[in-house]
Design a protein around this motif. Structure first.
Motif, PDB file in Angstrom:
ATOM      1  N   LEU A 156      35.537  35.317  33.609  1.00 29.11           N
ATOM      2  CA  LEU A 156      35.490  36.571  33.950  1.00 29.11           C
ATOM      3  C   LEU A 156      33.943  37.053  34.686  1.00 29.11           C
ATOM      4  CD1 LEU A 156      36.293  37.844  30.290  1.00 29.11           C
ATOM      5  CD2 LEU A 156      37.536  38.370  32.626  1.00 29.11           C
ATOM      6  N   ARG A 157      33.356  35.971  34.866  1.00 26.48           N
ATOM      7  CA  ARG A 157      32.117  36.034  35.783  1.00 26.48           C
ATOM      8  C   ARG A 157      32.245  36.368  37.323  1.00 26.48           C
ATOM      9  NH1 ARG A 157      29.592  31.653  36.776  1.00 26.48           N
ATOM     10  NH2 ARG A 157      31.458  30.398  36.737  1.00 26.48           N
ATOM     11  N   ARG A 158      33.532  36.152  37.763  1.00 29.44           N
ATOM     12  CA  ARG A 158      33.736  36.254  39.088  1.00 29.44           C
ATOM     13  C   ARG A 158      33.513  37.950  39.520  1.00 29.44           C
ATOM     14  NH1 ARG A 158      37.144  32.187  41.544  1.00 29.44           N
ATOM     15  NH2 ARG A 158      37.478  33.665  43.232  1.00 29.44           N
ATOM     16  N   ARG A 159      33.074  37.782  40.834  1.00 29.66           N
ATOM     17  CA  ARG A 159      32.883  39.225  41.347  1.00 29.66           C
ATOM     18  C   ARG A 159      33.661  39.420  42.596  1.00 29.66           C
ATOM     19  NH1 ARG A 159      32.278  40.131  37.358  1.00 29.66           N
ATOM     20  NH2 ARG A 159      30.168  39.717  36.097  1.00 29.66           N
ATOM     21  N   GLY A 160      34.130  40.594  42.791  1.00 31.26           N
ATOM     22  CA  GLY A 160      34.775  41.010  44.079  1.00 31.26           C
ATOM     23  C   GLY A 160      36.212  40.581  44.228  1.00 31.26           C
ATOM     24  N   VAL A 161      36.726  40.438  42.995  1.00 28.53           N
ATOM     25  CA  VAL A 161      38.141  40.035  42.850  1.00 28.53           C
ATOM     26  C   VAL A 161      39.072  41.096  42.649  1.00 28.53           C
ATOM     27  CG1 VAL A 161      37.643  37.489  42.568  1.00 28.53           C
ATOM     28  CG2 VAL A 161      38.136  38.937  40.640  1.00 28.53           C
ATOM     29  N   ARG A 162      40.185  41.275  43.124  1.00 27.02           N
ATOM     30  CA  ARG A 162      41.353  42.352  42.746  1.00 27.02           C
ATOM     31  C   ARG A 162      42.755  41.655  42.900  1.00 27.02           C
ATOM     32  NH1 ARG A 162      37.527  44.806  41.005  1.00 27.02           N
ATOM     33  NH2 ARG A 162      36.377  46.422  42.307  1.00 27.02           N
ATOM     34  N   GLY A 163      43.548  42.398  42.250  1.00 29.87           N
ATOM     35  CA  GLY A 163      45.041  42.067  42.471  1.00 29.87           C
ATOM     36  C   GLY A 163      45.685  41.659  41.206  1.00 29.87           C
ATOM     37  N   ARG A 164      46.923  41.404  41.238  1.00 32.42           N
ATOM     38  CA  ARG A 164      47.425  41.136  40.073  1.00 32.42           C
ATOM     39  C   ARG A 164      47.257  39.726  39.476  1.00 32.42           C
ATOM     40  NH1 ARG A 164      53.477  43.172  41.790  1.00 32.42           N
ATOM     41  NH2 ARG A 164      52.971  45.182  42.421  1.00 32.42           N
ATOM     42  N   ARG A 165      47.014  38.677  40.236  1.00 31.63           N
ATOM     43  CA  ARG A 165      46.615  37.306  39.621  1.00 31.63           C
ATOM     44  C   ARG A 165      45.440  37.292  38.889  1.00 31.63           C
ATOM     45  NH1 ARG A 165      44.748  33.116  43.933  1.00 31.63           N
ATOM     46  NH2 ARG A 165      42.904  34.561  44.762  1.00 31.63           N
ATOM     47  N   TRP A 166      44.552  38.443  39.099  1.00 28.72           N
ATOM     48  CA  TRP A 166      43.449  38.559  38.323  1.00 28.72           C
ATOM     49  C   TRP A 166      43.478  39.131  37.197  1.00 28.72           C
ATOM     50  CZ3 TRP A 166      40.416  34.549  39.329  1.00 28.72           C
ATOM     51  CH2 TRP A 166      40.447  33.882  40.437  1.00 28.72           C
ATOM     52  N   ARG A 167      44.486  40.121  37.158  1.00 27.66           N
ATOM     53  CA  ARG A 167      44.690  41.172  35.981  1.00 27.66           C
ATOM     54  C   ARG A 167      44.862  40.219  34.532  1.00 27.66           C
ATOM     55  NH1 ARG A 167      43.054  45.689  34.062  1.00 27.66           N
ATOM     56  NH2 ARG A 167      44.867  46.802  32.998  1.00 27.66           N
ATOM     57  N   LEU A 168      45.511  39.255  34.609  1.00 27.74           N
ATOM     58  CA  LEU A 168      45.689  38.549  33.546  1.00 27.74           C
ATOM     59  C   LEU A 168      44.476  38.092  32.810  1.00 27.74           C
ATOM     60  CD1 LEU A 168      47.766  37.251  31.645  1.00 27.74           C
ATOM     61  CD2 LEU A 168      47.959  35.334  32.976  1.00 27.74           C
ATOM     62  N   LEU A 169      43.691  37.341  33.765  1.00 29.45           N
ATOM     63  CA  LEU A 169      42.581  36.992  33.207  1.00 29.45           C
ATOM     64  C   LEU A 169      41.852  38.367  32.387  1.00 29.45           C
ATOM     65  CD1 LEU A 169      40.443  34.479  32.976  1.00 29.45           C
ATOM     66  CD2 LEU A 169      39.459  35.111  35.126  1.00 29.45           C
ATOM     67  N   GLN A 170      41.564  39.184  33.181  1.00 33.09           N
ATOM     68  CA  GLN A 170      40.892  40.381  32.548  1.00 33.09           C
ATOM     69  C   GLN A 170      41.721  40.974  31.272  1.00 33.09           C
ATOM     70  OE1 GLN A 170      40.667  44.255  34.773  1.00 33.09           O
ATOM     71  NE2 GLN A 170      38.950  44.482  33.814  1.00 33.09           N
ATOM     72  N   LEU A 171      42.971  41.056  31.084  1.00 34.94           N
ATOM     73  CA  LEU A 171      43.624  41.293  29.877  1.00 34.94           C
ATOM     74  C   LEU A 171      43.482  39.984  28.702  1.00 34.94           C
ATOM     75  CD1 LEU A 171      47.180  42.288  31.593  1.00 34.94           C
ATOM     76  CD2 LEU A 171      45.263  43.944  30.383  1.00 34.94           C
ATOM     77  N   LEU A 172      43.289  38.875  29.095  1.00 33.65           N
ATOM     78  CA  LEU A 172      42.975  37.948  28.078  1.00 33.65           C
ATOM     79  C   LEU A 172      41.650  38.135  27.475  1.00 33.65           C
ATOM     80  CD1 LEU A 172      44.065  34.651  29.673  1.00 33.65           C
ATOM     81  CD2 LEU A 172      44.733  35.671  27.494  1.00 33.65           C
ATOM     82  N   GLY A 173      40.515  38.417  28.464  1.00 40.53           N
ATOM     83  CA  GLY A 173      39.447  39.001  28.213  1.00 40.53           C
ATOM     84  C   GLY A 173      39.111  40.001  26.933  1.00 40.53           C
ATOM     85  N   LEU A 174      40.132  41.151  27.405  1.00 43.81           N
ATOM     86  CA  LEU A 174      40.192  42.202  26.472  1.00 43.81           C
ATOM     87  C   LEU A 174      40.956  41.816  25.141  1.00 43.81           C
ATOM     88  CD1 LEU A 174      41.222  44.906  29.122  1.00 43.81           C
ATOM     89  CD2 LEU A 174      39.100  44.748  27.919  1.00 43.81           C
TER      90      LEU A 174
ATOM     91  N   GLY B   2      34.288  42.065  25.557  1.00 39.11           N
ATOM     92  CA  GLY B   2      34.694  43.357  26.100  1.00 39.11           C
ATOM     93  C   GLY B   2      33.901  43.423  27.277  1.00 39.11           C
ATOM     94  N   LEU B   3      32.470  43.612  27.332  1.00 38.51           N
ATOM     95  CA  LEU B   3      31.603  43.693  28.277  1.00 38.51           C
ATOM     96  C   LEU B   3      31.892  42.746  29.664  1.00 38.51           C
ATOM     97  CD1 LEU B   3      28.273  44.165  26.459  1.00 38.51           C
ATOM     98  CD2 LEU B   3      29.549  45.927  27.479  1.00 38.51           C
ATOM     99  N   ALA B   4      32.149  41.474  29.280  1.00 37.16           N
ATOM    100  CA  ALA B   4      32.529  40.577  30.318  1.00 37.16           C
ATOM    101  C   ALA B   4      33.990  40.992  30.934  1.00 37.16           C
ATOM    102  CB  ALA B   4      32.728  39.033  29.827  1.00 37.16           C
ATOM    103  N   ALA B   5      34.854  41.408  30.327  1.00 37.08           N
ATOM    104  CA  ALA B   5      36.040  41.885  30.930  1.00 37.08           C
ATOM    105  C   ALA B   5      36.011  43.294  31.472  1.00 37.08           C
ATOM    106  CB  ALA B   5      37.354  42.116  29.628  1.00 37.08           C
ATOM    107  N   ARG B   6      35.105  44.246  31.032  1.00 38.53           N
ATOM    108  CA  ARG B   6      34.832  45.599  31.558  1.00 38.53           C
ATOM    109  C   ARG B   6      34.342  45.110  32.828  1.00 38.53           C
ATOM    110  NH1 ARG B   6      30.398  48.350  30.030  1.00 38.53           N
ATOM    111  NH2 ARG B   6      30.013  49.570  31.817  1.00 38.53           N
ATOM    112  N   SER B   7      33.390  44.507  33.285  1.00 43.51           N
ATOM    113  CA  SER B   7      32.736  44.169  34.607  1.00 43.51           C
ATOM    114  C   SER B   7      33.222  43.187  35.101  1.00 43.51           C
ATOM    115  CB  SER B   7      31.202  43.764  34.010  1.00 43.51           C
ATOM    116  OG  SER B   7      31.198  42.331  33.542  1.00 43.51           O
ATOM    117  N   PHE B   8      34.169  42.597  34.777  1.00 42.84           N
ATOM    118  CA  PHE B   8      35.061  41.539  35.760  1.00 42.84           C
ATOM    119  C   PHE B   8      35.494  42.191  36.750  1.00 42.84           C
ATOM    120  CE2 PHE B   8      39.353  39.760  36.919  1.00 42.84           C
ATOM    121  CZ  PHE B   8      38.676  38.302  37.159  1.00 42.84           C
ATOM    122  N   GLY B   9      35.008  41.551  38.196  1.00 38.92           N
ATOM    123  CA  GLY B   9      35.658  41.810  39.337  1.00 38.92           C
ATOM    124  C   GLY B   9      34.787  43.072  40.266  1.00 38.92           C
TER     125      GLY B   9
END
Length: 160
Positions: free
Chosen positions: A69-87, A138-145
């Protein structure tokens, strides 16, 4: 600062994993006030396997998610799963921490036999620890990407 949320959440999970591995390897400090005197004394196989080793390994997976979740500047469906896991981790930790806190404060009998020492430690240390972890994930998932793409957009506006 948002990149640090991932580091902090990973550190939270790593500390929690280390504590569970310590207990799984026979450490006793704090186990009785965390799990109860009976489980700490008897250490049934199911508890050691699932409650100590299992939770420790789940925490390591959580640390890996947090680092992702530290990654920056990523978008797209494949990264959405990581954000959902964080949430999902955020929701689980907050739900667990707040629910047990409320049950103990109001003396709900569904919690079972809880010693005065276990109740005090749970209210003062363990539940706030879960709540802190939930907030960090929650903060990490919110700021992801966020970050690189936001900075690029800001640079375009500034240079135009």
């Amino acid at each position: 600062m948002s990149r640090w949320h991932g580091y902090l959440a990973a550190s939270w999970a790593g500390i929690f994993a280390g504590l569970h591995f310590f207990w799984a390897l026979g450490g006793e400090a704090g186990l009785d006030v965390s799990s109860g005197e009976r489980l700490a004394t008897e250490r049934p196989a199911w508890f050691v396997a699932g409650g100590l080793w299992g939770v420790g390994f789940l925490c390591l997976i959580g640390a890996a998610v947090a680092l992702g979740l530290r990654r920056r500047g990523v978008r797209g469906r494949r990264w959405r799963l990581l954000q959902l896991l964080g949430l999902a981790i955020c929701a689980l930790l907050l739900f667990r921490g707040l629910l047990i806190e409320v049950l103990l404060v109001f003396g709900v009998s569904a919690v079972g036999e809880v010693s005065a020492a276990q109740k005090a430690w749970t209210l003062a240390v363990w539940n706030p620890w879960f709540i802190l972890g939930g907030v960090l994930f929650g903060l990490a998932a919110r700021s992801f990407g966020k970050g690189m793409s936001d900075r690029v957009a800001a640079d375009v506006v500034v240079t135009s």
